[in-house]
Design an enzyme around this catalytic site. Structure first.
Site: not given
Ligand code: 3DU
Length: 239
Positions: A214, A89, A84-86, A200, A198, A93
């Site tokens: 997470g 660019d 998940d490097f979002k 599941a 949220g 890149t």
């Molecule tokens: O909130 P949590 O700890 O369950 O983690 C959520 C993960 O998902 C975290 O790595 C965050 O960077 C990623 N994420 C979002 O939470 C929301 C998004 O819109 C995109 C990614």
């Protein structure tokens, strides 16, 4: 990720130059662990604890920066790793970043879509068959300020560029439902379960293929038990 399948993947990963076999056993639980733990040893121990119980492990900059990019290869030995490097660019890149993630063993990479079709397409091409997921509307409150009004366009870019799926917010299940309609059978992965509020079951009921979780898992006293609870909730929803 290729859900609903069991398969064996043979790969050459750059771990000390040694060839090894990565065996992915898809547990089909529709739960992806977001491993944002910054203690490398603890991260590996959580990853091992939930092995077989989650369909993939998503990692982000916190773990990579706290350890090293080799953590991708180490985790890839346990199952699918989504980086998940979002990535956001210019096309060249984006290509370079995705190539490196794939070289290290990533099964998927998450990119931003607001950069436009050429950047997303460059990522999809560089992924060379691995999955590229495009962030549409983000799950946090600020996600409604800019990403939400543009989410439809971003979803259309994901479809047009041949992405494998999109990221849509479990904090707003009605938005998952809306975006699902726009992307057809692309995969929908939804973060925002647990710590962000949220649920599941709501996400799955509204069209998510996977929930991304997470802190509620890696921050729990017993991560496997916490993951199992979410797996059970999803399973109950699918019955
Ligand atoms: O909130 P949590 O700890 O369950 O983690 C959520 C993960 O998902 C975290 O790595 C965050 O960077 C990623 N994420 C979002 O939470 C929301 C998004 O819109 C995109 C990614």
């Amino acid at each position: 990720m290729a859900p609903y399948k069991w398969f064996v993947r043979k790969e050459y990963l750059p771990l000390n130059g040694l060839e090894h076999e990565a065996i992915d056993v898809r547990s089909e639980t529709r739960v992806v662990l977001a491993l944002d733990e910054t203690d490398g040893a603890k991260a590996m121990s959580v990853a091992k604890a939930v092995q077989g119980l989650v369909d993939a492990i998503k990692i982000n900059w916190p773990l990579v920066l706290a350890t090293s990019p080799k953590v991708i290869s180490e985790l890839a030995l346990l199952g699918d790793v989504i980086c998940d490097f979002k990535v956001a660019d210019i096309p060249n890149t984006n290509r370079l970043i995705v190539e490196q993630a794939v070289r290290l063993g990533a099964s998927g990479v998450i990119v931003h879509g607001f950069t436009g079709s050429d950047s997303v397409k460059a990522a999809v091409d560089a992924a060379d068959g691995r999955d590229v997921y495009v962030v549409t509307e983000m799950s946090h409150p600020g996600g409604t300020e800019f990403t939400a009004p543009h989410a439809d366009q971003i979803a259309a870019i994901a479809v047009r560029c041949g992405a494998s799926g999109i990221i849509a917010p479990a904090t707003r299940p009605e938005r998952i439902r809306h975006l699902r309609r726009l992307v057809g059978d692309l995969k929908v992965l939804s973060p925002g379960v647990g710590a962000q509020g949220g649920k599941a079951s709501d996400a799955i009921r509204n069209g998510a293929d996977y929930v991304i979780v997470g802190r509620s898992i890696y921050g729990a006293p017993d991560p496997r038990e916490a993951a199992q609870m979410i797996v059970d909730e999803v399973r109950e929803e699918l019955r």
